[in-house]
Design a protein around this motif. Structure first.
Motif, short mmCIF file in Angstrom:
data_model
loop_
_atom_site.label_atom_id
_atom_site.label_comp_id
_atom_site.label_asym_id
_atom_site.label_seq_id
_atom_site.Cartn_x
_atom_site.Cartn_y
_atom_site.Cartn_z
N LEU A 41 27.09 17.05 52.32
CA LEU A 41 27.11 18.69 51.93
C LEU A 41 28.61 18.95 51.67
N ARG A 42 29.60 18.41 52.17
CA ARG A 42 30.96 18.71 51.78
C ARG A 42 31.41 18.02 50.48
N LYS A 43 30.62 16.65 50.31
CA LYS A 43 30.98 16.13 48.85
C LYS A 43 30.26 16.86 47.90
N LYS A 44 29.20 17.66 48.04
CA LYS A 44 28.41 18.48 47.02
C LYS A 44 29.48 19.67 47.00
N GLY A 45 30.08 20.25 47.84
CA GLY A 45 31.27 21.22 47.83
C GLY A 45 32.36 20.86 47.04
N GLN A 46 32.74 19.64 47.19
CA GLN A 46 33.67 18.88 46.37
C GLN A 46 33.58 19.03 44.85
N LYS A 47 32.33 18.57 44.58
CA LYS A 47 31.89 18.58 43.16
C LYS A 47 31.83 19.91 42.54
N VAL A 48 31.38 20.94 43.20
CA VAL A 48 31.29 22.22 42.78
C VAL A 48 32.76 22.93 42.64
N ALA A 49 33.53 22.56 43.61
CA ALA A 49 35.15 23.05 43.52
C ALA A 49 35.61 22.47 42.29
N ALA A 50 35.30 21.05 41.96
CA ALA A 50 35.91 20.62 40.73
C ALA A 50 35.26 21.17 39.41
N ASN A 51 34.40 21.70 39.41
CA ASN A 51 33.61 22.15 38.19
C ASN A 51 34.05 23.57 38.34
N ARG A 52 34.63 24.40 39.35
CA ARG A 52 34.96 25.70 38.97
C ARG A 52 36.57 25.66 39.30
N SER A 53 37.13 24.76 39.23
CA SER A 53 38.61 24.94 39.36
C SER A 53 39.33 25.68 38.51
N ASP A 54 38.80 25.89 37.19
CA ASP A 54 39.50 26.75 36.25
C ASP A 54 39.01 28.00 36.23
N ARG A 55 38.09 28.50 37.16
CA ARG A 55 37.55 30.01 37.44
C ARG A 55 38.70 30.66 38.06
N GLU A 56 38.57 32.12 37.54
CA GLU A 56 39.55 33.07 38.36
C GLU A 56 38.88 33.57 39.66
N SER A 57 39.74 33.51 40.70
CA SER A 57 39.11 34.10 42.15
C SER A 57 40.04 35.29 42.21
N THR A 58 39.56 36.40 41.68
CA THR A 58 40.59 37.49 41.91
C THR A 58 39.77 38.70 42.93
N GLU A 59 38.55 38.30 43.25
CA GLU A 59 37.94 39.33 44.41
C GLU A 59 38.11 38.38 45.73
N GLY A 60 37.54 39.34 46.79
CA GLY A 60 37.52 38.58 48.12
C GLY A 60 38.00 39.59 49.02
N ALA A 61 38.79 39.18 50.18
CA ALA A 61 39.17 40.16 51.41
C ALA A 61 40.37 39.65 51.61
N ALA A 62 41.27 40.91 51.80
CA ALA A 62 42.67 40.82 52.07
C ALA A 62 42.41 41.29 53.78
N ILE A 63 43.32 40.40 54.64
CA ILE A 63 43.26 40.48 56.24
C ILE A 63 44.50 40.47 56.74
N ALA A 64 44.95 41.55 57.45
CA ALA A 64 46.00 41.33 58.19
C ALA A 64 45.65 41.40 59.70
N VAL A 65 46.54 40.50 60.58
CA VAL A 65 46.38 40.26 61.90
C VAL A 65 47.81 40.37 62.65
N VAL A 66 47.81 40.75 63.77
CA VAL A 66 48.90 40.81 64.85
C VAL A 66 48.84 40.28 66.14
N SER A 67 49.86 39.32 66.72
CA SER A 67 49.79 38.55 67.63
C SER A 67 49.55 39.55 68.92
N ALA A 68 49.03 39.00 70.29
CA ALA A 68 48.75 39.73 71.32
C ALA A 68 50.13 40.61 71.70
N ASP A 69 51.17 39.90 71.42
CA ASP A 69 52.40 40.69 72.14
C ASP A 69 53.03 41.56 70.85
#
Length: 274
Positions: A41-69
């Protein structure tokens, strides 16, 4: 040939997050060997990643986290290709898990090499590219340290910010969050005047002078008038000098001092998708 049960398929799906049919096919090809199926399954992922390496990834999630202290904070973006994937609960959880892991590291490269449930983060991203079918990558990575660090994530996970205050005093958590919200909304270019690059100020002065000349102002007056415009530029574009969004009668610096007379903002980080 090994017998592949529905329970086996579901187990592999739980481990990898891959689709049911993909998991069944991987187990059949691996003759029931879970480790080999995961590798396939990971190899399949690698193949997909290679095929999409030139695609733009401008969506997603911005996350901020802070340590316990409350002394350290990290803000990252986990990027993908479509808003549909970026809003997915599983995707946001992965982004949050990676942000929490990032608290232990000082750079994006260190994070990508870090262990994530038995594989590296970079391998996990490749795996998820195969599962989701979109290019997945860590975009921004920012750290912030201080005596008290707070965070804010704008609705929809499009913008995330961190702010640092000079002391952990009563009301610091609310103040840090409010200032982080300010940074998210108003997008300052620097903390204060000292943080603005000299070349930016030179350009702003030149623009101001050209505008004044066009208005017919005498050459002898240009420097003084331009200085006033630069003060306005600082007020609009530096965090501590901006009008506080919850009370325009005071600056951000004045708001923080209203919480505690000796309190100041010592730093901020802001990341946004796109």
């Amino acid at each position: 040939m090994a017998t592949i049960t529905a329970a086996d398929v579901n187990k592999l799906r739980t481990i990898t997050g891959a689709g049911m049919m993909d998991c069944k096919k991987a187990l059949v090809e691996a003759d029931g060997d879970f480790d080999l199926a995961i590798e396939n399954l990971r190899k399949k992922g690698q193949k997909v990643a290679a095929n999409r390496s030139d695609r733009e990834s401008t969506e997603g999630a911005a996350i901020a986290v802070v340590s316990a202290d409350k002394k350290e904070g990290v803000v990252i973006t986990l990027n993908c290709e479509t808003d549909f994937v970026g809003k997915n609960e599983g995707f946001v959880k992965l982004a949050t898990d990676l942000a929490n892991l990032a608290l232990n590291y000082n750079s994006k490269d260190e994070l990508l090499a870090a262990d994530f449930n038995g594989i590296s983060v970079s391998e996990k991203l490749i795996e998820q590219t195969g599962v989701i079918g979109e290019k997945i990558e860590i975009g921004s990575f920012e750290r912030l340290s201080g005596e008290f660090v707070g965070s804010y994530i704008h609705a929809g996970n499009k913008i995330a910010t961190l702010t640092a205050l000079s002391a952990n005093v009563a009301g610091a958590e609310e103040a840090a969050r409010n200032v982080a919200m300010q940074a998210a909304a108003m997008n300052p270019i620097a903390l204060n005047e000292a943080g603005v690059d000299a070349s930016i100020i030179e350009k702003e002065i030149e623009i101001a002078k050209e505008q004044l000349r066009a208005e017919g102002k005498p050459e002898a007056m240009l420097d003084n008038i331009a200085k006033g415009k630069i003060q306005r530029f600082y007020k609009d574009n530096t965090l501590v000098n901006q009008d506080y969004i919850k009370d325009g009668a005071m600056s951000v610096a004045a708001y923080v001092k209203s919480v505690d007379g000796g309190l100041t903002v010592t730093g901020f980080r802001r990341v946004a998708l796109g």
